[in-house]
Enzyme design. Structure first.
Site, PDB file in Angstrom:
ATOM      1  N   GLU A  21      48.146  35.996  49.942  1.00  0.00           N
ATOM      2  CA  GLU A  21      47.658  35.850  48.569  1.00  0.00           C
ATOM      3  C   GLU A  21      47.183  37.180  47.985  1.00  0.00           C
ATOM      4  OE1 GLU A  21      47.846  33.568  46.392  1.00  0.00           O
ATOM      5  OE2 GLU A  21      48.143  31.697  47.469  1.00  0.00           O
ATOM      6  N   ASP A  61      44.813  34.033  38.783  1.00  0.00           N
ATOM      7  CA  ASP A  61      44.309  33.859  40.139  1.00  0.00           C
ATOM      8  C   ASP A  61      43.389  35.036  40.450  1.00  0.00           C
ATOM      9  OD1 ASP A  61      45.976  31.616  40.425  1.00  0.00           O
ATOM     10  OD2 ASP A  61      47.625  32.850  41.164  1.00  0.00           O
TER      11      ASP A  61
END
Length: 148
Positions: A53, A71
């Protein structure tokens, strides 16, 4: 004067970059914070998730044009559902925090929000990177040699 300008630019670049954890440092931090086994999710899964991520970077951000959300942080927690960035339309803010809190070098709030995310029915499957890179894989490499 020139030295002060260079020092200022250097400090600014450090501030923008944030903390980038080493793999084992991150694993040990998560272990100390009770993430190993939380909701049945192994430490190796968490370390794999963060690797894919954010590359363990606390200041990572990624804008998602389709949902007009972003995000944030080491776990790449989305502003549509979990945090408030003041610009995502129809945001829910289920973690009841500012998205900026997810960008801190101290990842305590990011960990608490990640725990909230996996407490939902979707669990760790909420993270696309986990589904694409970690699910059904041998994850021993992510904690090997870390003493955890």
């Amino acid at each position: 004067m020139k030295a002060l300008l260079i020092l200022g630019l250097l400090l600014l670049s450090v501030t923008i970059q944030g903390k980038v954890y080493e793999r084992c440092e991150f694993a040990r931090t998560l272990k100390r914070r009770g993430m190993d086994g939380f909701k049945g999710i192994s430490l190796a899964n968490w370390v794999c998730l963060a690797k894919w991520e954010s590359s363990y970077n606390t200041r990572a951000t990624n804008y998602n044009p389709g949902s007009r959300s972003t995000d944030y942080g080491i776990f790449q927690i989305n502003s549509r559902y979990w945090c408030n960035d003041g610009k995502t339309p129809q945001a829910v803010n289920a973690c009841h925090i500012s998205c900026n809190a997810l960008l801190q070098d101290d990842i305590t709030q990011a960990i608490e929000c990640a725990k909230r995310v996996v407490s939902d029915p979707q669990g760790i499957r909420a993270w696309v990177a986990w589904r694409n890179h970690c699910q059904n894989q041998d994850l021993t490499q992510y904690i090997q040699g870390c003493g955890v």
